[in-house]
Design a protein around this motif. Structure first.
Motif, PDB file in Angstrom:
ATOM      1  N   ARG A 124       0.892  -1.039   0.089  1.00 22.68           N
ATOM      2  CA  ARG A 124       0.062   0.104   0.078  1.00 22.68           C
ATOM      3  C   ARG A 124       0.900   1.180   0.074  1.00 22.68           C
ATOM      4  O   ARG A 124       1.917   1.424   0.854  1.00 22.68           O
ATOM      5  CB  ARG A 124      -0.971  -0.120   1.195  1.00 22.68           C
ATOM      6  CG  ARG A 124      -2.008   1.188   1.341  1.00 22.68           C
ATOM      7  CD  ARG A 124      -2.794   0.887   2.536  1.00 22.68           C
ATOM      8  NE  ARG A 124      -3.732  -0.167   1.990  1.00 22.68           N
ATOM      9  CZ  ARG A 124      -4.249  -1.078   3.163  1.00 22.68           C
ATOM     10  NH1 ARG A 124      -3.803  -0.735   4.462  1.00 22.68           N
ATOM     11  NH2 ARG A 124      -4.924  -2.034   2.796  1.00 22.68           N
ATOM     12  N   ASN A 125       0.809   1.954  -0.971  1.00 23.51           N
ATOM     13  CA  ASN A 125       1.588   3.405  -1.176  1.00 23.51           C
ATOM     14  C   ASN A 125       2.873   2.925  -1.205  1.00 23.51           C
ATOM     15  O   ASN A 125       3.812   3.697  -0.455  1.00 23.51           O
ATOM     16  CB  ASN A 125       1.228   4.290  -0.129  1.00 23.51           C
ATOM     17  CG  ASN A 125      -0.187   4.614  -0.187  1.00 23.51           C
ATOM     18  OD1 ASN A 125      -0.782   4.973  -1.265  1.00 23.51           O
ATOM     19  ND2 ASN A 125      -0.968   4.674   1.061  1.00 23.51           N
ATOM     20  N   GLY A 126       3.518   1.817  -1.645  1.00 22.18           N
ATOM     21  CA  GLY A 126       4.781   1.486  -1.801  1.00 22.18           C
ATOM     22  C   GLY A 126       5.321   0.867  -0.423  1.00 22.18           C
ATOM     23  O   GLY A 126       6.555   0.392  -0.437  1.00 22.18           O
ATOM     24  N   GLU A 127       4.474   0.670   0.585  1.00 17.21           N
ATOM     25  CA  GLU A 127       5.040  -0.098   1.796  1.00 17.21           C
ATOM     26  C   GLU A 127       4.246  -1.527   1.949  1.00 17.21           C
ATOM     27  O   GLU A 127       3.096  -1.660   1.525  1.00 17.21           O
ATOM     28  CB  GLU A 127       4.607   0.749   3.088  1.00 17.21           C
ATOM     29  CG  GLU A 127       4.889   1.978   3.203  1.00 17.21           C
ATOM     30  CD  GLU A 127       6.577   2.022   3.516  1.00 17.21           C
ATOM     31  OE1 GLU A 127       7.191   1.266   4.481  1.00 17.21           O
ATOM     32  OE2 GLU A 127       7.172   2.965   3.175  1.00 17.21           O
ATOM     33  N   ARG A 128       5.143  -2.563   2.301  1.00 15.10           N
ATOM     34  CA  ARG A 128       4.695  -3.852   2.303  1.00 15.10           C
ATOM     35  C   ARG A 128       3.329  -3.905   3.398  1.00 15.10           C
ATOM     36  O   ARG A 128       3.931  -3.375   4.701  1.00 15.10           O
ATOM     37  CB  ARG A 128       5.721  -4.797   2.491  1.00 15.10           C
ATOM     38  CG  ARG A 128       5.393  -6.252   2.544  1.00 15.10           C
ATOM     39  CD  ARG A 128       6.412  -7.147   2.669  1.00 15.10           C
ATOM     40  NE  ARG A 128       5.932  -8.413   2.494  1.00 15.10           N
ATOM     41  CZ  ARG A 128       6.922  -9.638   2.059  1.00 15.10           C
ATOM     42  NH1 ARG A 128       8.138  -9.160   2.127  1.00 15.10           N
ATOM     43  NH2 ARG A 128       6.503 -10.762   2.265  1.00 15.10           N
ATOM     44  N   LEU A 129       2.475  -4.746   3.236  1.00 12.01           N
ATOM     45  CA  LEU A 129       1.431  -4.929   4.100  1.00 12.01           C
ATOM     46  C   LEU A 129       2.078  -6.143   5.169  1.00 12.01           C
ATOM     47  O   LEU A 129       2.654  -6.846   4.397  1.00 12.01           O
ATOM     48  CB  LEU A 129       0.027  -5.071   3.685  1.00 12.01           C
ATOM     49  CG  LEU A 129      -0.826  -4.359   2.803  1.00 12.01           C
ATOM     50  CD1 LEU A 129      -1.944  -4.778   2.374  1.00 12.01           C
ATOM     51  CD2 LEU A 129      -0.831  -3.010   3.763  1.00 12.01           C
ATOM     52  N   GLN A 130       1.563  -6.012   6.264  1.00 11.92           N
ATOM     53  CA  GLN A 130       1.897  -7.284   7.162  1.00 11.92           C
ATOM     54  C   GLN A 130       1.261  -8.401   6.659  1.00 11.92           C
ATOM     55  O   GLN A 130       0.045  -8.145   6.197  1.00 11.92           O
ATOM     56  CB  GLN A 130       1.339  -6.803   8.478  1.00 11.92           C
ATOM     57  CG  GLN A 130       2.114  -5.670   9.435  1.00 11.92           C
ATOM     58  CD  GLN A 130       3.572  -6.040   9.698  1.00 11.92           C
ATOM     59  OE1 GLN A 130       3.788  -7.408   9.778  1.00 11.92           O
ATOM     60  NE2 GLN A 130       4.510  -5.348   9.140  1.00 11.92           N
ATOM     61  N   PRO A 131       1.725  -9.341   6.918  1.00 12.84           N
ATOM     62  CA  PRO A 131       1.013 -10.747   6.107  1.00 12.84           C
ATOM     63  C   PRO A 131      -0.222 -11.080   6.417  1.00 12.84           C
ATOM     64  O   PRO A 131      -1.176 -11.681   6.022  1.00 12.84           O
ATOM     65  CB  PRO A 131       2.139 -11.926   6.695  1.00 12.84           C
ATOM     66  CG  PRO A 131       3.285 -11.322   7.007  1.00 12.84           C
ATOM     67  CD  PRO A 131       2.964  -9.847   7.402  1.00 12.84           C
ATOM     68  N   ASP A 132      -0.712 -10.513   7.606  1.00 12.15           N
ATOM     69  CA  ASP A 132      -2.172 -10.830   8.024  1.00 12.15           C
ATOM     70  C   ASP A 132      -3.018  -9.817   7.792  1.00 12.15           C
ATOM     71  O   ASP A 132      -4.314  -9.625   8.106  1.00 12.15           O
ATOM     72  CB  ASP A 132      -2.197 -11.191   9.603  1.00 12.15           C
ATOM     73  CG  ASP A 132      -1.576 -10.311  10.436  1.00 12.15           C
ATOM     74  OD1 ASP A 132      -0.966  -8.991  10.072  1.00 12.15           O
ATOM     75  OD2 ASP A 132      -1.984 -10.169  11.777  1.00 12.15           O
ATOM     76  N   LYS A 133      -2.576  -8.639   7.278  1.00 14.55           N
ATOM     77  CA  LYS A 133      -3.608  -7.419   6.839  1.00 14.55           C
ATOM     78  C   LYS A 133      -4.039  -7.654   5.637  1.00 14.55           C
ATOM     79  O   LYS A 133      -3.344  -7.852   4.575  1.00 14.55           O
ATOM     80  CB  LYS A 133      -2.509  -6.290   6.932  1.00 14.55           C
ATOM     81  CG  LYS A 133      -3.041  -4.986   6.470  1.00 14.55           C
ATOM     82  CD  LYS A 133      -3.327  -4.222   7.973  1.00 14.55           C
ATOM     83  CE  LYS A 133      -3.734  -2.743   7.339  1.00 14.55           C
ATOM     84  NZ  LYS A 133      -4.797  -2.088   8.460  1.00 14.55           N
ATOM     85  N   PRO A 134      -5.520  -7.359   5.501  1.00 10.05           N
ATOM     86  CA  PRO A 134      -6.183  -7.490   4.291  1.00 10.05           C
ATOM     87  C   PRO A 134      -6.042  -6.329   3.477  1.00 10.05           C
ATOM     88  O   PRO A 134      -5.693  -5.308   3.735  1.00 10.05           O
ATOM     89  CB  PRO A 134      -7.564  -7.745   4.774  1.00 10.05           C
ATOM     90  CG  PRO A 134      -7.684  -7.367   6.020  1.00 10.05           C
ATOM     91  CD  PRO A 134      -6.387  -7.332   6.636  1.00 10.05           C
ATOM     92  N   VAL A 135      -6.104  -6.599   1.975  1.00  7.72           N
ATOM     93  CA  VAL A 135      -5.937  -5.527   0.945  1.00  7.72           C
ATOM     94  C   VAL A 135      -7.066  -4.713   0.944  1.00  7.72           C
ATOM     95  O   VAL A 135      -8.015  -4.893   1.467  1.00  7.72           O
ATOM     96  CB  VAL A 135      -5.594  -6.335  -0.315  1.00  7.72           C
ATOM     97  CG1 VAL A 135      -4.309  -6.988  -0.150  1.00  7.72           C
ATOM     98  CG2 VAL A 135      -6.647  -7.025  -0.925  1.00  7.72           C
ATOM     99  N   SER A 136      -6.755  -3.570   0.479  1.00  8.32           N
ATOM    100  CA  SER A 136      -7.990  -2.284   0.084  1.00  8.32           C
ATOM    101  C   SER A 136      -7.583  -2.164  -1.313  1.00  8.32           C
ATOM    102  O   SER A 136      -6.713  -2.429  -1.831  1.00  8.32           O
ATOM    103  CB  SER A 136      -7.665  -1.404   0.877  1.00  8.32           C
ATOM    104  OG  SER A 136      -7.683  -1.464   2.261  1.00  8.32           O
ATOM    105  N   LYS A 137      -8.613  -1.414  -1.783  1.00  4.10           N
ATOM    106  CA  LYS A 137      -8.794  -0.951  -3.307  1.00  4.10           C
ATOM    107  C   LYS A 137      -7.486  -0.002  -3.222  1.00  4.10           C
ATOM    108  O   LYS A 137      -7.213   0.751  -2.507  1.00  4.10           O
ATOM    109  CB  LYS A 137     -10.104  -0.350  -3.313  1.00  4.10           C
ATOM    110  CG  LYS A 137     -10.211   0.692  -4.814  1.00  4.10           C
ATOM    111  CD  LYS A 137     -11.178   1.227  -5.076  1.00  4.10           C
ATOM    112  CE  LYS A 137     -11.221   2.065  -6.479  1.00  4.10           C
ATOM    113  NZ  LYS A 137     -12.766   2.494  -6.514  1.00  4.10           N
ATOM    114  N   GLY A 138      -6.867  -0.352  -4.523  1.00  2.00           N
ATOM    115  CA  GLY A 138      -5.421   0.664  -4.592  1.00  2.00           C
ATOM    116  C   GLY A 138      -4.332  -0.024  -4.350  1.00  2.00           C
ATOM    117  O   GLY A 138      -3.257   0.401  -4.826  1.00  2.00           O
TER     118      GLY A 138
END
Length: 170
Positions: free
Chosen positions: A44-58
């Motif tokens: 998200r915005n160039g930063e990796r999400l944590q493995p348990d964090k769900p994705v969002s639009k974009g």
């Protein structure tokens, strides 16, 4: 009856699970690598999400399969947090996954659309992805209902030119 065409296809399967668990399987790195991929990165915005964090639009993704050295990169086009997700896939195609509670199961519907209809895309995207998603949805069912994965991780198929078209558990 809907007319069959080469610009899209739909695959459906009932899976004895919850919508929450199935959404986790698609919308988190932890979930999607549990049954589908060798590795995945959601950002998200160039930063990796944590493995348990769900994705969002974009958000964006990079996926890596077992037995294939390439990567699939794309965008999360829609994600409602519960039962609907749309991603870009295979170039400019879209993959839509929707979940609908049905008695003791969930009906998962996957539609791949916006497939170009030239001969190369009919073979590689329509035929290849249609076969691929059929297997992967069966793999997801086996994983969630029986705790097993059917995909090939023991034998290295990367040097087999037609592996993606001939092996049923690629």
């Amino acid at each position: 009856m809907k007319k069959l065409s080469f610009d899209q296809f739909t695959k459906r399967i009932y899976i004895r699970s919850t919508p929450e668990k199935l959404y986790w399987c698609w919308a988190t790195e932890e979930g999607i690598t549990s049954w589908f991929l060798r590795a995945a990165t959601f950002s998200r915005n160039g930063e990796r999400l944590q493995p348990d964090k769900p994705v969002s639009k974009g958000d964006s993704y990079t996926w890596m399969w077992h037995n294939w050295d390439g990567e699939e990169k794309g965008q999360i086009l829609e994600a409602n947090g519960s039962d609907f997700i749309v991603i870009s896939f295979a170039g400019n195609c879209k993959v839509t996954v929707s979940l609908k509670k049905a008695d003791e199961a969930v009906l998962l519907s996957l539609t791949q659309s916006d497939i170009p209809t030239d001969d190369d895309n009919k073979l590689k995207v329509h035929y290849g992805c249609s076969n691929g998603w059929t297997f992967w949805l069966a793999n997801l069912k086996a994983y969630l209902e029986y705790g097993i994965r059917l995909n090939e991780t023991e034998f290295d198929l990367r040097n087999e030119e037609l592996a993606g078209y001939e092996f049923v558990n690629m």
